[in-house]
Write a protein that holds these residues in place. Structure first.
Motif, mmCIF file in Angstrom:
data_model
loop_
_atom_site.group_PDB
_atom_site.id
_atom_site.type_symbol
_atom_site.label_atom_id
_atom_site.label_comp_id
_atom_site.label_asym_id
_atom_site.label_seq_id
_atom_site.Cartn_x
_atom_site.Cartn_y
_atom_site.Cartn_z
ATOM 1 N N GLY B 28 -7.523 -9.003 6.939
ATOM 2 C CA GLY B 28 -6.722 -8.813 8.174
ATOM 3 C C GLY B 28 -6.142 -7.650 8.710
ATOM 4 O O GLY B 28 -5.353 -7.644 9.399
ATOM 5 N N ARG B 29 -6.638 -6.520 7.942
ATOM 6 C CA ARG B 29 -5.861 -5.272 8.402
ATOM 7 C C ARG B 29 -7.052 -4.297 8.888
ATOM 8 O O ARG B 29 -8.360 -4.266 8.267
ATOM 9 C CB ARG B 29 -5.055 -4.740 7.196
ATOM 10 N N PHE B 30 -6.390 -3.306 9.484
ATOM 11 C CA PHE B 30 -7.247 -2.296 10.110
ATOM 12 C C PHE B 30 -6.896 -0.967 9.515
ATOM 13 O O PHE B 30 -5.677 -0.484 9.572
ATOM 14 C CB PHE B 30 -7.079 -2.215 11.450
ATOM 15 N N VAL B 31 -7.684 -0.210 8.613
ATOM 16 C CA VAL B 31 -7.409 0.901 7.813
ATOM 17 C C VAL B 31 -8.214 2.081 8.986
ATOM 18 O O VAL B 31 -9.108 1.872 8.771
ATOM 19 C CB VAL B 31 -7.849 0.979 6.536
ATOM 20 N N LEU B 32 -7.083 2.974 9.378
ATOM 21 C CA LEU B 32 -7.837 4.058 10.044
ATOM 22 C C LEU B 32 -7.790 5.496 9.063
ATOM 23 O O LEU B 32 -6.681 5.792 8.760
ATOM 24 C CB LEU B 32 -7.200 4.292 11.389
ATOM 25 N N VAL B 33 -9.172 5.869 9.041
ATOM 26 C CA VAL B 33 -8.872 7.368 8.143
ATOM 27 C C VAL B 33 -9.104 8.364 9.191
ATOM 28 O O VAL B 33 -10.059 8.513 9.851
ATOM 29 C CB VAL B 33 -9.917 7.443 7.148
ATOM 30 N N GLU B 34 -8.134 9.466 9.328
ATOM 31 C CA GLU B 34 -8.171 10.411 10.228
ATOM 32 C C GLU B 34 -8.595 11.834 9.397
ATOM 33 O O GLU B 34 -7.786 11.845 8.329
ATOM 34 C CB GLU B 34 -7.020 10.668 11.138
ATOM 35 N N ASP B 35 -9.497 12.591 9.680
ATOM 36 C CA ASP B 35 -9.569 13.967 8.876
ATOM 37 C C ASP B 35 -9.946 14.815 9.845
ATOM 38 O O ASP B 35 -9.837 14.838 11.225
ATOM 39 C CB ASP B 35 -10.887 13.781 7.875
ATOM 40 N N CYS B 36 -10.467 16.012 9.331
ATOM 41 C CA CYS B 36 -10.665 17.144 10.378
ATOM 42 C C CYS B 36 -11.785 17.996 9.805
ATOM 43 O O CYS B 36 -12.341 17.759 8.630
ATOM 44 C CB CYS B 36 -9.320 17.956 10.580
ATOM 45 N N VAL B 37 -11.996 19.207 10.320
ATOM 46 C CA VAL B 37 -13.291 19.783 9.874
ATOM 47 C C VAL B 37 -13.014 20.653 8.751
ATOM 48 O O VAL B 37 -13.990 20.646 7.681
ATOM 49 C CB VAL B 37 -13.572 20.932 11.108
ATOM 50 N N ASP B 38 -11.696 21.069 8.318
ATOM 51 C CA ASP B 38 -11.298 21.554 7.219
ATOM 52 C C ASP B 38 -11.324 20.761 5.982
ATOM 53 O O ASP B 38 -11.773 21.212 4.894
ATOM 54 C CB ASP B 38 -10.019 22.136 7.255
ATOM 55 N N LEU B 167 -11.733 -9.590 14.913
ATOM 56 C CA LEU B 167 -12.375 -10.045 13.672
ATOM 57 C C LEU B 167 -11.305 -10.199 12.425
ATOM 58 O O LEU B 167 -11.283 -11.182 11.700
ATOM 59 C CB LEU B 167 -13.580 -9.316 13.325
ATOM 60 N N THR B 168 -10.280 -9.283 12.509
ATOM 61 C CA THR B 168 -9.517 -9.237 11.597
ATOM 62 C C THR B 168 -8.396 -10.174 11.719
ATOM 63 O O THR B 168 -8.118 -10.939 10.552
ATOM 64 C CB THR B 168 -8.747 -7.904 11.429
ATOM 65 N N SER B 169 -7.957 -10.419 13.074
ATOM 66 C CA SER B 169 -7.077 -11.339 13.135
ATOM 67 C C SER B 169 -7.534 -12.769 13.076
ATOM 68 O O SER B 169 -6.779 -13.922 12.679
ATOM 69 C CB SER B 169 -6.138 -11.038 14.515
ATOM 70 N N GLY B 172 -9.392 -12.830 9.190
ATOM 71 C CA GLY B 172 -9.013 -12.382 8.168
ATOM 72 C C GLY B 172 -10.055 -11.424 7.312
ATOM 73 O O GLY B 172 -9.759 -11.151 6.141
ATOM 74 N N TYR B 173 -10.845 -10.620 8.331
ATOM 75 C CA TYR B 173 -11.657 -9.658 7.509
ATOM 76 C C TYR B 173 -10.998 -8.101 7.604
ATOM 77 O O TYR B 173 -9.724 -8.121 8.084
ATOM 78 C CB TYR B 173 -12.778 -9.467 8.457
ATOM 79 N N ALA B 174 -11.535 -7.299 7.023
ATOM 80 C CA ALA B 174 -10.813 -6.112 7.056
ATOM 81 C C ALA B 174 -11.740 -5.170 7.839
ATOM 82 O O ALA B 174 -12.881 -5.224 7.806
ATOM 83 C CB ALA B 174 -10.725 -5.522 5.584
ATOM 84 N N LEU B 175 -11.028 -4.224 8.379
ATOM 85 C CA LEU B 175 -11.760 -3.184 9.408
ATOM 86 C C LEU B 175 -11.275 -1.726 8.997
ATOM 87 O O LEU B 175 -10.183 -1.447 8.619
ATOM 88 C CB LEU B 175 -11.418 -3.325 10.888
#
Lengths: 368, 260
Positions: B28-38, B167-169, B172-175
């Motif tokens: 039920g949670r949304f994991v956001l991964v933020e990265d950059c070019v470096d 879908l998460t709420s 209970g899936y994960a995103l």
């Protein structure tokens, strides 16, 4: 104060007046707007159920949270959602706001038909239709008589994303002008919108409650609190600005703290003031101005300031003394032409602490 | 099933040492991964992918790939000790290849665009074995390429992410999604990235070291975990910072200064 805000919403609108409208504004640096929103929702709901408020019902437009989270919230706070006298209706704009799920499911509405307090709304971009649906649902709750209902909008930011600023502002105005609406409140994320959109929503609100970080950060980017040693990740300040009926504006500030049991409010602690004062760096020279210095500084006449004695503006160009040039009546040329008889030049002094390298060069219009 | 100890990333994401007994922390949670070019943040996706297969037997992953073909992930995960092909054969890994996706331009008759992509996800979920439907993780790699496929319409992308979030709420899936923050951070539309950050329950931010490239430390990670009680809002925010080094067959995580 959160309590006075709840009271204003509870007391509602006077006959012939616009309904009070609260906008709760937060940002990523203090993302607790929803905590404040749910607190107010629970308080107002309790008043409605107890019969202590002007509203007899509430319509929740849920865009960013699922409807079940609202029923769960109310049940958790012991507010009777399933009472025999229906007082609440949730308009579900969260589950399928654009009708995408209709394509996969054959039946349009898969909602449990026995669920009387929920309706789904699948055309969230149509704000006019949203207004009429809200009004219909509200009338369904309180009847066609003089009874009123209140409206809670989960996320004004979502609405602003789906439709134009003008349509959202007019939705809010129409809701406020509706004679059966007692009060409205909504949540807005200030860092997601342009200044003018924020201003438009704030103008249509009578109360703006701003959820701010506990310590004002220098970084204006609106980023999350990055420093893990920041002790106040669950605290913040609630600055409330309310427009009163007589036109006066009241500004109050309160501290809040969030935790597993919810949000709690407290007056601003005096300790914080001392802590903030201690942040000013201590240096060996005096950065402040004394009273005499302030007075002397205000007496300094700038070269292009109007002398205040009716004579044309004189330029002291360094070649002659000021007394000699007093007899001259040559008006200056360049950007500051003065027409005789008509019009006048009103020179507004720039701020005393203007940065030395500002864009505007005061000598730009000098013509020697 | 692996029984190795938890590393800092696992702890930050909320994994427990005895994962078969505890609920899946990303439910039920949304994991956001933020990265950059470096500094690429793809390793976080690979880590979560591996964990979702090894942590419990009845989980499934729906993978939306906009950036790389399946061979790429197969090779990478193989080095981490995970066999994607066998997971696919077991019906626990669905790879939706979106590399050639180009949404029809607005105004044309069939402007469904990302609605059809969402439909594909729902269909993939419905085709899962009921046993594997309990813990489903939807992975999107990555949001910037998704925006390209949507002809630059960030509104469509946000709508799509909203639907994935439902879908998460609801179930209970994960995103899990990857986004390149340097594309948006100082452009005219920082609001796009902020919108997604608002939606996220866990934000994993991968940055280069302020001091530049180094042989022993490849970058720094900040994990911001919003503990929410969905009904009331955020109850606490936990922030953890640590460094990482990407090795041949695994990734090392350590606190700053603990490596000589």
């Amino acid at each position: 104060m959160a309590e006075s805000v709840c009271r204003s919403l509870r007391d509602g609108a006077l006959e012939g007046e616009l309904a009070p409208a609260l906008t709760i504004k937060d940002s990523l640096s203090s993302p607790f707007g929803f905590n404040v929103f749910s607190h107010i929702l629970v308080q107002l709901s309790s008043h409605i159920v107890a019969g202590k408020s002007q509203s007899r019902g509430m319509v929740i437009v849920s865009l960013s949270r699922s409807p079940s989270s609202y029923t769960g919230l109310l049940k958790m706070n012991e507010v009777d959602v399933e009472s025999s006298k229906k007082w609440i209706h949730i308009l579900d704009c969260y589950t399928d706001p654009l009708g995408w799920k209709d394509k996969t499911r054959k039946s349009g509405d898969i909602m449990d038909p026995s669920n009387q307090i929920l309706s789904s709304y699948k055309t969230v971009k149509d704000v006019n239709k949203l207004f009429s649906v809200i009004c219909d649902l509200g009338r369904g709750l309180v009847g066609e008589n003089k009874s009123r209902f209140c409206v809670a909008i989960d996320s004004l930011s979502e609405l602003l994303r789906h439709s134009s600023m003008q349509s959202v502002a007019s939705l809010l105005s129409n809701l406020r002008s509706h004679d059966q609406i007692s009060s409205i409140f909504g949540l807005l994320h200030s860092d997601l919108h342009e200044e003018r959109a924020l201003a438009a929503v704030e103008y249509t609100s009578s109360i703006v409650a701003s959820v701010d970080p506990f310590h004002h950060s220098v970084d204006g980017q609106g980023s999350y609190i990055r420093n893990s040693s920041e002790p106040n990740l669950t605290k913040g300040k609630l600055n409330v600005r309310s427009k009163r009926r007589n036109g006066r504006v009241r500004v109050t500030c309160e501290e809040f703290k969030v935790g597993p049991s919810g949000i709690s409010f407290a007056p601003v602690s005096a300790v914080d003031g001392a802590a903030v004062a201690g942040l000013i760096p201590k240096v060996q020279f005096n950065l402040q101005l004394s009273e005499k210095e302030l007075v002397d500084r205000s007496r300094v006449v700038l070269p292009f300031e109007h002398q205040g004695n009716g004579k044309p503006i004189q330029i002291y160009d360094g070649r002659r003394s000021l007394e000699e040039s007093n007899n001259e009546t040559t008006p200056i040329s360049g950007g500051k032409k003065e027409e005789s008889g008509r019009g006048e030049i009103i020179y507004f002094r720039d701020s005393d602490d203007e940065m030395p390298d500002s864009d505007e060069d005061p000598d730009d219009d000098l013509d020697i | 099933m692996e029984h190795q100890g938890l590393n800092l990333m696992d702890q930050a994401l909320g994994f427990h040492s005895n994962m078969t007994q505890q609920p899946w922390p990303l439910c039920g949670r949304f994991v956001l991964v933020e990265d950059c070019v470096d500094t690429s943040g793809a390793f976080v996706l690979h880590h979560i992918l591996k964990r979702s297969f090894t942590s419990r037997p009845s989980s499934a992953v729906i993978f939306l790939a906009f950036a790389h073909p399946i061979n790429h992930y197969d090779r990478v995960l193989r080095k981490l000790g995970c066999n994607l092909s066998s997971q696919r054969d077991n019906g626990r890994f669905f790879f939706l290849d979106m590399l050639m996706l180009q949404c029809p331009v607005e105004g044309k008759p069939k402007h469904d665009g990302l609605a059809t992509v969402f439909e594909k996800i729902e269909r993939a979920i419905s085709e899962l074995h009921p046993e594997n439907k309990k813990f489903v993780t939807v992975v999107i790699d990555d949001i910037s390429c998704l925006e390209v496929a949507a002809n630059g319409s960030s509104n469509d992308v946000l709508d799509f992410l909203h639907y994935c979030y439902t879908l998460t709420s609801e179930n209970g899936y994960a995103l899990v999604a990857l986004n390149h923050q340097d594309i948006y951070s100082d452009g005219e539309r920082p609001a796009f990235m902020l919108e997604i950050e608002y939606l996220a329950d866990i934000l994993v931010k991968v940055d280069p070291l302020a001091t530049g490239l180094a042989k022993d430390v490849h970058g720094q990670v900040m994990v911001l975990n919003k503990e929410t009680q969905k009904q009331q809002g955020i109850s606490s925010i936990k922030v953890q910072n640590f460094h990482f080094k990407i090795k041949e067959n695994n990734i090392e995580y350590f606190y700053p200064g603990t490596r000589t």
